[in-house]
Design a protein around this motif. Structure first.
Motif, PDB file in Angstrom:
ATOM      1  N   THR A   1       0.816  -1.212   0.000  1.00 26.12           N
ATOM      2  CA  THR A   1       0.000   0.000   0.000  1.00 26.12           C
ATOM      3  C   THR A   1       0.850   1.262   0.000  1.00 26.12           C
ATOM      4  O   THR A   1       0.491   2.261  -0.647  1.00 26.12           O
ATOM      5  CB  THR A   1      -0.922  -0.001   1.235  1.00 26.12           C
ATOM      6  OG1 THR A   1      -1.654  -1.226   1.275  1.00 26.12           O
ATOM      7  CG2 THR A   1      -1.882   1.161   1.194  1.00 26.12           C
ATOM      8  N   THR A   2       1.967   1.234   0.711  1.00 31.16           N
ATOM      9  CA  THR A   2       2.855   2.398   0.764  1.00 31.16           C
ATOM     10  C   THR A   2       3.260   2.848  -0.627  1.00 31.16           C
ATOM     11  O   THR A   2       3.465   4.051  -0.866  1.00 31.16           O
ATOM     12  CB  THR A   2       4.127   2.053   1.566  1.00 31.16           C
ATOM     13  OG1 THR A   2       3.751   1.397   2.772  1.00 31.16           O
ATOM     14  CG2 THR A   2       4.922   3.302   1.890  1.00 31.16           C
ATOM     15  N   GLU A   3       3.331   1.897  -1.544  1.00 35.81           N
ATOM     16  CA  GLU A   3       3.821   2.209  -2.885  1.00 35.81           C
ATOM     17  C   GLU A   3       2.699   2.446  -3.884  1.00 35.81           C
ATOM     18  O   GLU A   3       2.904   2.386  -5.094  1.00 35.81           O
ATOM     19  CB  GLU A   3       4.779   1.110  -3.335  1.00 35.81           C
ATOM     20  CG  GLU A   3       5.972   1.036  -2.394  1.00 35.81           C
ATOM     21  CD  GLU A   3       7.076   0.087  -2.839  1.00 35.81           C
ATOM     22  OE1 GLU A   3       7.012  -0.418  -3.969  1.00 35.81           O
ATOM     23  OE2 GLU A   3       7.999  -0.126  -2.044  1.00 35.81           O
ATOM     24  N   PHE A   4       1.483   2.723  -3.357  1.00 41.50           N
ATOM     25  CA  PHE A   4       0.406   3.254  -4.202  1.00 41.50           C
ATOM     26  C   PHE A   4       0.322   4.770  -4.068  1.00 41.50           C
ATOM     27  O   PHE A   4      -0.327   5.427  -4.882  1.00 41.50           O
ATOM     28  CB  PHE A   4      -0.958   2.691  -3.782  1.00 41.50           C
ATOM     29  CG  PHE A   4      -1.067   1.201  -3.750  1.00 41.50           C
ATOM     30  CD1 PHE A   4      -0.177   0.388  -4.437  1.00 41.50           C
ATOM     31  CD2 PHE A   4      -2.082   0.599  -3.011  1.00 41.50           C
ATOM     32  CE1 PHE A   4      -0.294  -0.988  -4.397  1.00 41.50           C
ATOM     33  CE2 PHE A   4      -2.208  -0.775  -2.972  1.00 41.50           C
ATOM     34  CZ  PHE A   4      -1.310  -1.575  -3.654  1.00 41.50           C
ATOM     35  N   ILE A   5       0.949   5.322  -3.021  1.00 39.25           N
ATOM     36  CA  ILE A   5       0.775   6.736  -2.685  1.00 39.25           C
ATOM     37  C   ILE A   5       1.211   7.621  -3.855  1.00 39.25           C
ATOM     38  O   ILE A   5       2.330   7.519  -4.363  1.00 39.25           O
ATOM     39  CB  ILE A   5       1.581   7.098  -1.423  1.00 39.25           C
ATOM     40  CG1 ILE A   5       1.027   6.326  -0.223  1.00 39.25           C
ATOM     41  CG2 ILE A   5       1.544   8.601  -1.158  1.00 39.25           C
ATOM     42  CD1 ILE A   5       1.860   6.469   1.038  1.00 39.25           C
ATOM     43  N   GLY A   6       0.315   8.480  -4.265  1.00 38.85           N
ATOM     44  CA  GLY A   6       0.572   9.350  -5.413  1.00 38.85           C
ATOM     45  C   GLY A   6       0.020   8.780  -6.701  1.00 38.85           C
ATOM     46  O   GLY A   6      -0.104   9.493  -7.699  1.00 38.85           O
TER      47      GLY A   6
ATOM     48  N   MET B   1      -4.022  -6.416  -1.647  1.00 41.32           N
ATOM     49  CA  MET B   1      -3.918  -6.644  -0.201  1.00 41.32           C
ATOM     50  C   MET B   1      -3.210  -5.466   0.457  1.00 41.32           C
ATOM     51  O   MET B   1      -2.211  -4.960  -0.049  1.00 41.32           O
ATOM     52  CB  MET B   1      -3.154  -7.939   0.105  1.00 41.32           C
ATOM     53  CG  MET B   1      -3.012  -8.204   1.610  1.00 41.32           C
ATOM     54  SD  MET B   1      -2.243  -9.789   2.018  1.00 41.32           S
ATOM     55  CE  MET B   1      -3.611 -10.904   1.706  1.00 41.32           C
ATOM     56  N   ASP B   2      -3.739  -5.057   1.600  1.00 40.34           N
ATOM     57  CA  ASP B   2      -3.177  -3.936   2.356  1.00 40.34           C
ATOM     58  C   ASP B   2      -1.962  -4.415   3.151  1.00 40.34           C
ATOM     59  O   ASP B   2      -2.093  -5.013   4.214  1.00 40.34           O
ATOM     60  CB  ASP B   2      -4.249  -3.384   3.301  1.00 40.34           C
ATOM     61  CG  ASP B   2      -3.786  -2.164   4.081  1.00 40.34           C
ATOM     62  OD1 ASP B   2      -2.748  -1.583   3.704  1.00 40.34           O
ATOM     63  OD2 ASP B   2      -4.460  -1.804   5.068  1.00 40.34           O
ATOM     64  N   THR B   3      -0.778  -4.162   2.617  1.00 39.26           N
ATOM     65  CA  THR B   3       0.471  -4.552   3.280  1.00 39.26           C
ATOM     66  C   THR B   3       1.436  -3.369   3.274  1.00 39.26           C
ATOM     67  O   THR B   3       1.247  -2.413   2.524  1.00 39.26           O
ATOM     68  CB  THR B   3       1.172  -5.733   2.561  1.00 39.26           C
ATOM     69  OG1 THR B   3       1.852  -5.246   1.393  1.00 39.26           O
ATOM     70  CG2 THR B   3       0.185  -6.822   2.164  1.00 39.26           C
ATOM     71  N   PRO B   4       2.487  -3.439   4.072  1.00 40.01           N
ATOM     72  CA  PRO B   4       3.521  -2.402   3.996  1.00 40.01           C
ATOM     73  C   PRO B   4       4.372  -2.592   2.743  1.00 40.01           C
ATOM     74  O   PRO B   4       4.268  -3.609   2.039  1.00 40.01           O
ATOM     75  CB  PRO B   4       4.352  -2.645   5.258  1.00 40.01           C
ATOM     76  CG  PRO B   4       4.213  -4.111   5.501  1.00 40.01           C
ATOM     77  CD  PRO B   4       2.806  -4.454   5.094  1.00 40.01           C
ATOM     78  N   GLY B   5       5.243  -1.631   2.474  1.00 41.80           N
ATOM     79  CA  GLY B   5       6.154  -1.760   1.345  1.00 41.80           C
ATOM     80  C   GLY B   5       7.343  -2.646   1.654  1.00 41.80           C
ATOM     81  O   GLY B   5       8.068  -3.048   0.742  1.00 41.80           O
ATOM     82  N   GLN B   6       7.554  -2.964   2.921  1.00 44.28           N
ATOM     83  CA  GLN B   6       8.674  -3.835   3.302  1.00 44.28           C
ATOM     84  C   GLN B   6       8.440  -5.223   2.710  1.00 44.28           C
ATOM     85  O   GLN B   6       7.424  -5.863   2.965  1.00 44.28           O
ATOM     86  CB  GLN B   6       8.769  -3.900   4.829  1.00 44.28           C
ATOM     87  CG  GLN B   6      10.154  -4.208   5.358  1.00 44.28           C
ATOM     88  CD  GLN B   6      10.364  -5.703   5.555  1.00 44.28           C
ATOM     89  OE1 GLN B   6       9.533  -6.515   5.195  1.00 44.28           O
ATOM     90  NE2 GLN B   6      11.501  -6.057   6.121  1.00 44.28           N
TER      91      GLN B   6
END
Length: 385
Positions: free
Chosen positions: A185-190, A277-282
């Motif tokens: 999810t972090t890497e959808f921002i923007g 799926m809602d996950t971190p970018g890690q």
């Protein structure tokens, strides 16, 4: 072109046949690892958590551990607990056993400590491994394939070539009637507004925008603005200038298929097609969430190179950076740099990835598997108490 896999009692198809030694807390990880080391075919995950967790954070860890045990690549599970941890040992085993696969449990405090529990665990696990060894692969349609797409150590070649090629492979899986999953999810921002246009309904689009908003809110509670903290130093050194550029490249991994639904971390999809799926970018935590959701195999794009693997699923590494492929040839499965040299189209490379997915699903070892990479980590959403 069909799959050859291991049919589980719940009807799901596994492409690997692992005996999972599952520690319910960090206090049980050494015993679990000791058991797995002495039983061929057994794998243990390095669970760093399982105690002094509350609320949604506790529930997410429990869901992930149960999901790992239910993953179709796992044929049998030995749950190992200390005895006083927060994660309920017997409940975890019972929930996994609902899949119909063989499940047993051991409690260290009830079996005399490390040495006695390890000895008993080896006995139990060895019998389970012998039973698993009798299972034979059977033919199945490609519609039973489930693919996760991941990226890490990205550079300028990722968004230009590797991720779009992975997206082509993802679309081919969906076209064959299978399941594909995008995470991070972090890497959808923007770029979340671009991705939301592909949702099958306004409700699904709203859920996607909601998980991005929630991710940014969690960062702000730590007095951090993710739009200032991304891309990472490695991404910048690799030629990525902004979080928007990184995100626009990241979402290419999902191809052009319609997004069916948005899943919580470790949640299993309830149908076929493309899911988010809602996950971190890690990378490691992101992959663990998808595996807990039942994904069988992962395609992992990288620009700068990474050796990361998984305990229970094959991870196919691809890069479009020719220098990275030469430098990390021991770790990278496919070289997609011909896209950038003009010798191959994105679609041709995507079909090459798809062919590799089928070969690996049918038994070919990935480089991460052959090198013993079994990285694992659970995404935490709360503090430890």
């Amino acid at each position: 072109m069909n799959l050859w896999g291991f049919r589980r009692p719940d009807g799901l198809l596994g492409i690997r046949n692992h005996l999972l030694i599952l520690p319910t807390s960090v206090c049980a990880t050494t015993v679990a690892a000791n058991i797995a080391a002495q039983v061929p075919g057994a794998v243990a995950i390095a669970n760093q958590h399982g105690c002094c967790q509350l609320g949604a954070d506790y529930e997410q860890t429990l869901r992930t551990l149960i999901g790992m045990g239910r993953n179709p690549n796992v044929g049998a599970v030995l749950v190992v607990g200390l005895g006083c941890e927060g994660i309920p040992i017997l409940h975890t085993a019972e929930e996994i056993a609902k899949s119909g696969k063989p499940v047993q449990s051991l409690i260290i405090q009830e079996h005399g400590g490390t040495l006695k529990t390890t000895a008993l665990g080896v006995q139990v696990a060895a019998q389970m491994a012998r039973t698993l060894s009798m299972l034979k692969r059977e033919e199945a349609p490609l519609s039973e394939l489930s693919l996760g797409v991941e990226c890490g150590g990205s550079d300028f070649t990722s968004g230009l070539a590797a991720n779009p090629a992975a997206g082509t492979a993802s679309d081919l899986v969906v076209k064959a009637g299978g399941t594909a999953m995008l995470s991070e999810t972090t890497e959808f921002i923007g770029a979340e507004h671009v991705l939301a246009k592909r949702a099958k309904s306004p409700e699904v689009a709203a859920k996607l925008l909601g998980i991005v908003k929630e991710t940014e809110l969690r960062a702000r509670q730590l007095h951090v603005d993710l739009r200032d903290g991304q891309p990472t130093p490695g991404n910048i050194a690799g030629g990525i200038s902004s979080i928007e550029e990184k995100s626009l490249g990241c979402i290419y991994k999902a191809g052009h298929s319609t997004i069916q639904d948005i899943l919580a971390y470790g949640e299993a999809p309830q149908g076929k097609g493309l899911y988010v799926m809602d996950t971190p970018g890690q990378d490691v935590e992101s992959m663990a969430g998808m595996l807990a959701g039942g994904i069988q195999i992962i395609v992992f794009t990288t620009g700068r190179g990474t050796p990361t693997g998984s305990p229970i699923a094959p991870v196919i590494k691809v890069t479009a950076n020719a220098d990275t492929y030469l430098n990390m040839a021991d770790n990278i499965d496919l070289d997609l740099s011909p896209i950038l040299s003009g010798a191959e189209t994105i679609e041709d490379s995507g079909r090459r990835i798809f062919k590799e997915i089928i070969e690996v699903a049918n038994g070919k070892l990935t480089k991460s598997e052959s090198l013993g990479h079994q990285e694992f980590g659970i995404f935490r959403i709360g503090p430890t108490f």
